[in-house]
Design an enzyme around this catalytic site. Sequence first.
Site, short mmCIF file in Angstrom:
data_model
loop_
_atom_site.label_atom_id
_atom_site.label_comp_id
_atom_site.label_asym_id
_atom_site.label_seq_id
_atom_site.Cartn_x
_atom_site.Cartn_y
_atom_site.Cartn_z
NE ARG A 1 3.34 -48.77 66.75
CZ ARG A 1 3.67 -49.15 65.52
NH1 ARG A 1 4.53 -50.13 65.33
NH2 ARG A 1 3.12 -48.56 64.48
CB SER B 1 9.98 -27.92 59.55
OG SER B 1 10.22 -27.77 58.17
N GLY B 2 12.35 -30.09 58.59
CA GLY B 2 13.64 -30.11 57.89
C GLY B 2 13.66 -29.12 56.73
CB SER C 1 -17.19 -43.49 74.56
OG SER C 1 -18.28 -44.03 75.25
NE ARG D 1 1.02 -45.91 58.72
CZ ARG D 1 0.95 -47.13 58.16
NH1 ARG D 1 2.05 -47.83 57.99
NH2 ARG D 1 -0.20 -47.63 57.75
NE ARG E 1 -4.89 -44.74 60.53
CZ ARG E 1 -5.53 -45.76 59.99
NH1 ARG E 1 -6.04 -45.64 58.79
NH2 ARG E 1 -5.66 -46.90 60.66
C1 FAD Z 1 4.23 -55.01 64.89
C2 FAD Z 1 3.71 -54.06 63.87
C3 FAD Z 1 4.07 -54.24 62.53
C4 FAD Z 1 3.58 -53.36 61.57
N1 FAD Z 1 3.97 -53.54 60.26
C5 FAD Z 1 3.50 -52.70 59.31
C6 FAD Z 1 3.90 -52.85 57.95
O1 FAD Z 1 4.66 -53.73 57.59
N2 FAD Z 1 3.43 -51.97 57.04
C7 FAD Z 1 2.54 -50.96 57.39
O2 FAD Z 1 2.12 -50.19 56.52
N3 FAD Z 1 2.16 -50.78 58.67
C8 FAD Z 1 2.61 -51.62 59.63
N4 FAD Z 1 2.23 -51.43 60.93
C9 FAD Z 1 1.38 -50.28 61.27
C10 FAD Z 1 -0.08 -50.72 61.54
O3 FAD Z 1 -0.65 -51.29 60.36
C11 FAD Z 1 -0.93 -49.51 61.98
O4 FAD Z 1 -0.94 -48.54 60.95
C12 FAD Z 1 -0.39 -48.86 63.22
O5 FAD Z 1 -0.05 -49.81 64.19
C13 FAD Z 1 -1.43 -47.90 63.80
O6 FAD Z 1 -2.47 -48.66 64.34
P1 FAD Z 1 -3.97 -48.21 64.23
O7 FAD Z 1 -4.39 -48.06 62.80
O8 FAD Z 1 -4.77 -49.16 65.07
O9 FAD Z 1 -3.92 -46.78 64.97
P2 FAD Z 1 -4.73 -45.45 64.65
O10 FAD Z 1 -4.43 -44.95 63.31
O11 FAD Z 1 -4.48 -44.53 65.81
O12 FAD Z 1 -6.24 -45.92 64.65
C14 FAD Z 1 -6.87 -46.33 65.87
C15 FAD Z 1 -8.12 -47.11 65.50
O13 FAD Z 1 -9.02 -46.23 64.82
C16 FAD Z 1 -9.69 -46.95 63.80
N5 FAD Z 1 -9.34 -46.37 62.49
C17 FAD Z 1 -8.47 -45.36 62.25
N6 FAD Z 1 -8.43 -45.05 60.95
C18 FAD Z 1 -9.30 -45.90 60.34
C19 FAD Z 1 -9.70 -46.12 59.00
N7 FAD Z 1 -9.21 -45.40 57.99
N8 FAD Z 1 -10.60 -47.08 58.74
C20 FAD Z 1 -11.12 -47.83 59.74
N9 FAD Z 1 -10.79 -47.70 61.04
C21 FAD Z 1 -9.88 -46.74 61.33
C22 FAD Z 1 -9.23 -48.41 63.90
O14 FAD Z 1 -10.10 -49.09 64.76
C23 FAD Z 1 -7.87 -48.27 64.55
O15 FAD Z 1 -7.46 -49.45 65.24
C24 FAD Z 1 2.71 -52.28 61.93
C25 FAD Z 1 2.34 -52.13 63.27
C26 FAD Z 1 2.82 -53.01 64.23
C27 FAD Z 1 2.44 -52.77 65.69
#
Ligand code: FAD
Length: 229
Positions: free
Chosen positions: A190, A94-95, A61, A84, A86
């Site tokens: 990434r 905007s398109g 934190s 992705r 979040r």
């Molecule tokens: C190499 C690679 C391949 C991928 N392939 C795919 C694919 O084939 N299909 C696909 O859909 N996505 C794919 N992704 C996307 C991946 O699943 C994640 O959505 C993306 O990397 C964002 O990561 P994150 O959720 O950790 O990040 P953020 O959304 O920024 O979240 C950060 C952290 O917050 C917590 N968090 C956020 N939201 C929630 C929640 N709802 N519940 C619990 N904890 C939460 C988790 O600890 C998370 O790690 C890929 C990603 C990578 C790097």
Amino acid sequence: VTDIEFRSDVSVSEVQQTGSDSLVVAAARVSTRGLAEDVSEPLSARDAGLIGFLMWNRHASPFEHGSLTVAVEAPIFVAREWMRHRTQSFNEESGRYRELKPVFYSPEITRPMVQVGKPGAYTFEPAEVLASDAELAVAEVARHSWAWYQDLLSYGVAKEVARNVLPLATYTSFYATANLRNWLNFLSLRSAPDALYEIRQAAVEVEHIVQAHWPASYAAWVDNGRGQL
Ligand SMILES: Cc1cc2nc3c(=O)[nH]c(=O)nc-3n(C[C@H](O)[C@H](O)[C@H](O)COP(=O)(O)OP(=O)(O)OC[C@H]3O[C@@H](n4cnc5c(N)ncnc54)[C@H](O)[C@@H]3O)c2cc1C
């Protein structure tokens, strides 16, 4: 069509940044010392050691107080992956409300092109002949779809419908804001070897900005294996 532009890059530029390694230290020390008088003091060796301790123990934190906003120009297929994440905040052109620009992604000749292996364990190898094929195909589709986009707009079709003929290679632009912890998590995913080549190029740019503003936090993150916090 003569005004089409092809690019192979993702541009990332800093818009605004707040917080420093000293703020990380102050945030951690409020626990035992109360509020700091000055959060802009230069970092001592002891402070840097504390940052290393926080990173090692995943006391995450204190890394959430600094913030960075970047402006990004990227093809839609990169933006889609980027958004992705979040825990970042986004605003994108905007398109629906704006006529898009004829700027399209075209892979560089050196871009690894042949996918070897299976899902989850792919490696990529360069193949210049295939890169030329891909470049030609992208150019042809871009020109064709841009001509259709312009035609549909000229007939009076709404932008939000006309845009649907454009490919994923079309460039978009957006702002992304996150705190330091989230940026390190973004970099962890990434800049990894299995991330999409184009988003990795963007991650390199983000990494330079993060390192410049939070050198001690960045060094501690690297020393601890570039993992997620
Ligand atoms: C190499 C690679 C391949 C991928 N392939 C795919 C694919 O084939 N299909 C696909 O859909 N996505 C794919 N992704 C996307 C991946 O699943 C994640 O959505 C993306 O990397 C964002 O990561 P994150 O959720 O950790 O990040 P953020 O959304 O920024 O979240 C950060 C952290 O917050 C917590 N968090 C956020 N939201 C929630 C929640 N709802 N519940 C619990 N904890 C939460 C988790 O600890 C998370 O790690 C890929 C990603 C990578 C790097």
